[in-house]
Design an enzyme around this catalytic site. Structure first.
Site, PDB file in Angstrom:
ATOM      1  CD  GLU A  27      -1.944  -5.215   2.299  1.00 19.18           C
ATOM      2  OE1 GLU A  27      -1.139  -6.161   2.290  1.00 19.18           O
ATOM      3  OE2 GLU A  27      -1.691  -4.092   1.850  1.00 19.18           O
ATOM      4  CD  GLU A 134      -2.585   1.295   2.100  1.00 20.25           C
ATOM      5  OE1 GLU A 134      -1.852   0.872   1.181  1.00 20.25           O
ATOM      6  OE2 GLU A 134      -2.782   0.662   3.148  1.00 20.25           O
TER       7      GLU A 134
END
Length: 174
Positions: A27, A134
């Site tokens: 991220e 994910e």
């Protein structure tokens, strides 16, 4: 920086050779903790250092709001992600693959396979393998969840740049 170096060294020493890939920084498009404290150069250093410590394991970047929007309805940031990856590579980050988180919350995804393909095309232009890193879908109806799973798998695996999907198990529904 010392804490970051110690963590990188201890983690790679313990897990070296046991993973198919590492995230150089998870991220990174959204998280600024390290950049705010150690300048933007730390982002490239993380990839370079991980490659030095475990040269055989490919390094990925991984972020959200690329394939779909998050639970807070933030805007999709596919173009920003591509630009960020290109900048990291240009500056010397040893990125071997791209992770795209697939947390699908409230979008009407059954109506959007063309949008998913278009976003994958944008990221694929970088020229690196893509993993949906994910994937999960929050919906109370198991039939809808199954339909979305099929749509995303068919769409993603139908794209030549997608090499895999990492499935998450979402027990709770948002």
């Amino acid at each position: 920086r010392t804490a970051l170096e110690n963590r990188a060294t201890s983690a790679t020493a313990h897990f070296k050779g046991q993973f198919i890939s590492w995230d150089g920084n998870n991220e990174i498009l959204h998280g600024t903790f390290f950049k705010d404290r150690l300048t933007d150069d730390i982002r490239v250093w993380m990839y370079q250092r991980a490659k030095q410590l475990d040269p055989a394991t490919p390094l990925f970047t991984n972020d959200f709001n690329v394939l779909s929007v998050d639970q807070n309805f933030q805007q999709v940031q596919t173009d920003e992600y591509v630009a960020h990856i290109r900048d990291l590579i240009k500056r010397g980050a040893a990125i071997a693959g791209i992770g795209i988180q697939g947390h699908v919350w409230r979008e009407k995804i059954l109506d959007t396979p063309d949008v998913i393909r278009q976003r994958l095309d944008q990221v694929a232009a970088v020229g690196l393998p893509i993993w949906i890193s994910e994937f999960d879908y929050a919906n109370p109806d198991p039939k809808v969840r199954a339909d979305v799973l099929e749509l995303v798998y068919r769409t993603a695996f139908g794209h030549p740049a997608v090499h895999g999907i990492m499935m998450w198990d979402r027990k709770s529904v948002v």
